[in-house]
Enzyme design. Structure first.
Site, PDB file in Angstrom:
ATOM      1  CE  LYS A  22      -1.911   2.014   3.883  1.00  0.00           C
ATOM      2  NZ  LYS A  22      -1.795   3.167   4.325  1.00  0.00           N
ATOM      3  CG  ASN A  23       2.032   2.932   3.710  1.00  0.00           C
ATOM      4  OD1 ASN A  23       1.020   3.267   3.306  1.00  0.00           O
ATOM      5  ND2 ASN A  23       2.413   2.612   4.934  1.00  0.00           N
ATOM      6  CB  CYS A 117      -5.380   5.900  10.309  1.00  0.00           C
ATOM      7  SG  CYS A 117      -5.877   4.610   9.363  1.00  0.00           S
ATOM      8  NE  ARG A 122      -1.153  10.598   9.830  1.00  0.00           N
ATOM      9  CZ  ARG A 122      -1.452   9.670   9.148  1.00  0.00           C
ATOM     10  NH1 ARG A 122      -2.714   9.333   9.304  1.00  0.00           N
ATOM     11  NH2 ARG A 122      -0.561   8.893   8.463  1.00  0.00           N
ATOM     12  CG  ASP A 305       2.186   1.292   9.690  1.00  0.00           C
ATOM     13  OD1 ASP A 305       1.773   2.208  10.524  1.00  0.00           O
ATOM     14  OD2 ASP A 305       2.559   1.783   8.518  1.00  0.00           O
ATOM     15  NE  ARG A 397      -7.456   4.631   4.609  1.00  0.00           N
ATOM     16  CZ  ARG A 397      -6.357   4.825   5.635  1.00  0.00           C
ATOM     17  NH1 ARG A 397      -6.657   5.059   6.714  1.00  0.00           N
ATOM     18  NH2 ARG A 397      -5.177   5.011   5.182  1.00  0.00           N
TER      19      ARG A 397
HETATM   20  N1  EPU Z   1       6.031  14.240  11.130  1.00  0.00           N
HETATM   21  C1  EPU Z   1       5.962  15.890  11.460  1.00  0.00           C
HETATM   22  N2  EPU Z   1       6.025  16.588  10.434  1.00  0.00           N
HETATM   23  C2  EPU Z   1       5.862  16.115   8.917  1.00  0.00           C
HETATM   24  C3  EPU Z   1       5.691  14.903   8.807  1.00  0.00           C
HETATM   25  C4  EPU Z   1       5.558  14.145   9.785  1.00  0.00           C
HETATM   26  O1  EPU Z   1       6.345  16.416  12.619  1.00  0.00           O
HETATM   27  O2  EPU Z   1       5.560  17.299   8.151  1.00  0.00           O
HETATM   28  C5  EPU Z   1       5.944  13.384  12.392  1.00  0.00           C
HETATM   29  C6  EPU Z   1       4.571  12.891  12.589  1.00  0.00           C
HETATM   30  O3  EPU Z   1       3.579  13.453  13.320  1.00  0.00           O
HETATM   31  C7  EPU Z   1       4.887  11.412  12.988  1.00  0.00           C
HETATM   32  C8  EPU Z   1       6.426  11.203  12.375  1.00  0.00           C
HETATM   33  O4  EPU Z   1       6.916  12.507  11.874  1.00  0.00           O
HETATM   34  O5  EPU Z   1       5.099  11.486  14.524  1.00  0.00           O
HETATM   35  C9  EPU Z   1       6.370  10.347  11.437  1.00  0.00           C
HETATM   36  O6  EPU Z   1       5.441  10.432  10.328  1.00  0.00           O
HETATM   37  P1  EPU Z   1       5.689  10.190   8.625  1.00  0.00           P
HETATM   38  O7  EPU Z   1       5.764  11.242   7.955  1.00  0.00           O
HETATM   39  O8  EPU Z   1       6.704   9.130   8.703  1.00  0.00           O
HETATM   40  O9  EPU Z   1       4.366   9.401   8.563  1.00  0.00           O
HETATM   41  P2  EPU Z   1       3.290   9.530   7.155  1.00  0.00           P
HETATM   42  O10 EPU Z   1       4.132   9.611   5.800  1.00  0.00           O
HETATM   43  O11 EPU Z   1       2.248  10.497   7.302  1.00  0.00           O
HETATM   44  C10 EPU Z   1       3.507   6.970   6.650  1.00  0.00           C
HETATM   45  C11 EPU Z   1       2.507   5.815   6.521  1.00  0.00           C
HETATM   46  C12 EPU Z   1       1.917   5.343   7.716  1.00  0.00           C
HETATM   47  C13 EPU Z   1       2.836   4.880   8.883  1.00  0.00           C
HETATM   48  C14 EPU Z   1       4.159   6.201   8.823  1.00  0.00           C
HETATM   49  C15 EPU Z   1       5.179   5.616   9.701  1.00  0.00           C
HETATM   50  C16 EPU Z   1       1.884   6.338   4.277  1.00  0.00           C
HETATM   51  C17 EPU Z   1       0.778   6.623   3.431  1.00  0.00           C
HETATM   52  N3  EPU Z   1       1.616   6.214   5.570  1.00  0.00           N
HETATM   53  O12 EPU Z   1       2.740   8.110   7.218  1.00  0.00           O
HETATM   54  O13 EPU Z   1       1.041   4.210   7.515  1.00  0.00           O
HETATM   55  O14 EPU Z   1       2.511   4.912  10.054  1.00  0.00           O
HETATM   56  O15 EPU Z   1       4.605   6.380   7.489  1.00  0.00           O
HETATM   57  O16 EPU Z   1       5.790   4.528   9.288  1.00  0.00           O
HETATM   58  O17 EPU Z   1       2.924   5.765   3.709  1.00  0.00           O
HETATM   59  C18 EPU Z   1      -0.608   2.734   7.892  1.00  0.00           C
HETATM   60  O18 EPU Z   1      -0.111   2.151   6.593  1.00  0.00           O
HETATM   61  O19 EPU Z   1      -1.384   2.274   8.757  1.00  0.00           O
HETATM   62  C19 EPU Z   1      -0.005   4.039   8.104  1.00  0.00           C
HETATM   63  C20 EPU Z   1      -0.495   4.829   9.060  1.00  0.00           C
END
Ligand code: EPU
Length: 434
Positions: A22-23, A117, A122, A305, A397
């Site tokens: 997915k990701n 989610c 976020r 995850d 999803r």
């Molecule tokens: N963060 C910031 N600022 C930003 C972006 C992130 O402070 O601009 C913080 C977040 O608040 C969090 C940490 O950095 O504490 C990590 O966030 P990250 O950006 O890595 O998460 P994401 O890209 O929003 C993806 C996956 C998530 C998975 C996380 C961590 C996708 C679409 N989603 O989210 O997947 O939990 O990386 O590995 O790739 C899931 O699949 O169930 C899911 C939630």
């Protein structure tokens, strides 16, 4: 509204094939926008987040054709709209990848603030930091993010936190920028490497993906390619835990064992047997499950995850386990539901204390997010009696035909439709019509 009804207590046995990640898919599909020619993307999972990405591409004017066998042909050359509206963006977090891809190709983008989610705050400050470093201006107004650049120029980008989304977005925006971009403190997840491999297959010049420094030399042109998405690390891990929870014996196929290392190591500590092959793992249990402690961390640490799934397994183990969640502040929302099934879990901030009792009991429960839903399925499979899981659109999803795959392994799980006007999922069954 659909729900799952699970009659627990059956061992999972046999073989299962893991779908595309997915990701990775939700970044690679928008990345096709950067190409000057059509691309063919294989091993795309049939999940609602992919359906939304496909719908967004079509709404922008891309030609999209489903070729069968999890494969799409996407022609980005006809794109003439650069906006992802609220109605579609709110349904999935990954809609933010359209920002990087549109900016990288057209030097402009308008995307609604992303949904996804409910895992706590976020923020997207690091995404915006990357776009700004490359020369874009941004404006946040009425829930929309507008990006605009005269031209994009390579730069040094240092992330204050390790972030998957911002790392990928920086890569998308930088591949066609002028000159060299260096991303420091980059995320290292397998899907980062997969996106880099896809972009390189189109003619990009990216090195270092999978380490914490990624270097990108901008190119003028990206060409079409055929690319296969990597297998889903988290789907594989979820099946590994489900097999362990039911004391089963299953060969999990189409995986990259290296991506599963942190999960494998933890499961072995808990008493689960795992045998690795080139592209499959056999998982089985022939002894007691024992306590362990888990701390989530960015890759190569234990993935957030997989936190709720392993916590569920630890309720079935002997002894007291401690889980520390270091990524998302609201990733323990499933605990109330597991308690309804007899679990003894106390949460204090980012730490959960699990008193393993060796058993769970079926109950009506509700999925509050994607991985929480996966955890409840595992709980239901292991529990005595019947478990009914509501709000399964969260699960759909990110899991491709979860109930069908589990049924083929011997689980008694059924999806039933309950008429309910409150249901608001994206189209769940099958592919988005193309
Ligand atoms: N963060 C910031 N600022 C930003 C972006 C992130 O402070 O601009 C913080 C977040 O608040 C969090 C940490 O950095 O504490 C990590 O966030 P990250 O950006 O890595 O998460 P994401 O890209 O929003 C993806 C996956 C998530 C998975 C996380 C961590 C996708 C679409 N989603 O989210 O997947 O939990 O990386 O590995 O790739 C899931 O699949 O169930 C899911 C939630």
């Amino acid at each position: 509204m659909d729900k799952f009804i699970i009659k627990g207590g059956r061992r999972l046995t046999g073989e299962v094939i893991i779908s595309g990640a997915k990701n990775a898919a939700v970044a690679i599909l928008p990345a096709v926008i950067l190409s000057d020619e059509p691309c063919v993307i294989e091993n795309v999972p049939s999940i609602s987040d992919v359906n939304i990405s496909i719908r967004i591409l079509k709404e922008m004017g891309a030609g999209v054709e489903y070729l069968g066998n999890c494969t799409y042909r996407i022609d980005p050359t006809t794109i003439d709209k650069f906006c992802v509206p609220y109605e579609t963006a709110r349904k999935m977090r990954a809609s933010y990848y359209f920002l990087g891809a549109l900016l990288g190709k057209f030097k402009k983008a308008r995307v609604s603030m992303p949904g996804g989610c409910p895992l706590g705050d976020r923020p997207i400050d690091q995404h915006l930091k990357a776009f700004t470093a490359l020369g874009s201006e941004y404006n946040l107004s009425q829930g929309m993010i507008d990006l605009k650049a005269e031209k994009l120029e390579g730069n040094q980008i240092f992330f204050d936190v390790v972030t998957v989304g911002a790392t990928m977005n920086a890569m998308l925006a930088a591949v066609r920028a002028e000159g060299l971009t260096v991303i420091e403190n980059a995320a290292k997840e397998p899907h980062i490497v997969d996106l880099a491999n896809f972009l390189n297959a189109m003619g990009a010049n990216i090195i270092g993906a999978g380490t914490d420094v990624i270097k990108i030399k901008g190119v003028d042109h990206l060409h079409g390619t055929t690319y296969s998405v990597i297998p889903d690390q988290i789907e594989a891990g979820t099946f590994m835990v489900a097999v362990a929870a039911t004391k089963g014996d299953v060969l999990i196929k189409n995986v990259i064992p290296k991506h599963l290392e942190s999960i494998t190591k933890k499961l072995e500590k808990i008493g689960v047997n795992i045998q690795q092959f080139d592209d499959s793992v056999r998982v089985w249990v022939d002894g007691p499950l024992v306590k362990t402690n888990v701390k989530t961390a960015p890759h190569p640490g234990f993935p957030t995850d997989m936190q709720s799934q392993i916590a569920t397994l630890l309720t079935l183990a002997e002894g007291t386990s401690i889980i520390t969640e270091n990524i998302w502040e609201q990733r323990f929302r499933y605990v109330d539901e597991l308690r309804r099934m007899g679990a003894d879990i106390t949460v204090n901030g980012k730490v959960a204390l699990i008193e393993g009792k060796g058993k769970l009991m079926g109950a009506p429960v509700k999925a509050c997010d994607l991985r929480a839903g996966a955890a409840l399925i595992i709980a239901g499979l292991a529990a005595s009696g019947v478990t009914e899981i509501e709000d399964i659109f969260h699960i759909e999803r990110g899991y491709d035909c979860m109930e069908g795959k589990l049924r083929a392994l011997g689980a008694d799980i059924e999806k039933v439709s309950v008429p309910d006007s409150q249901s608001k999922p994206e189209k769940q069954n099958g592919r988005e019509a193309v």
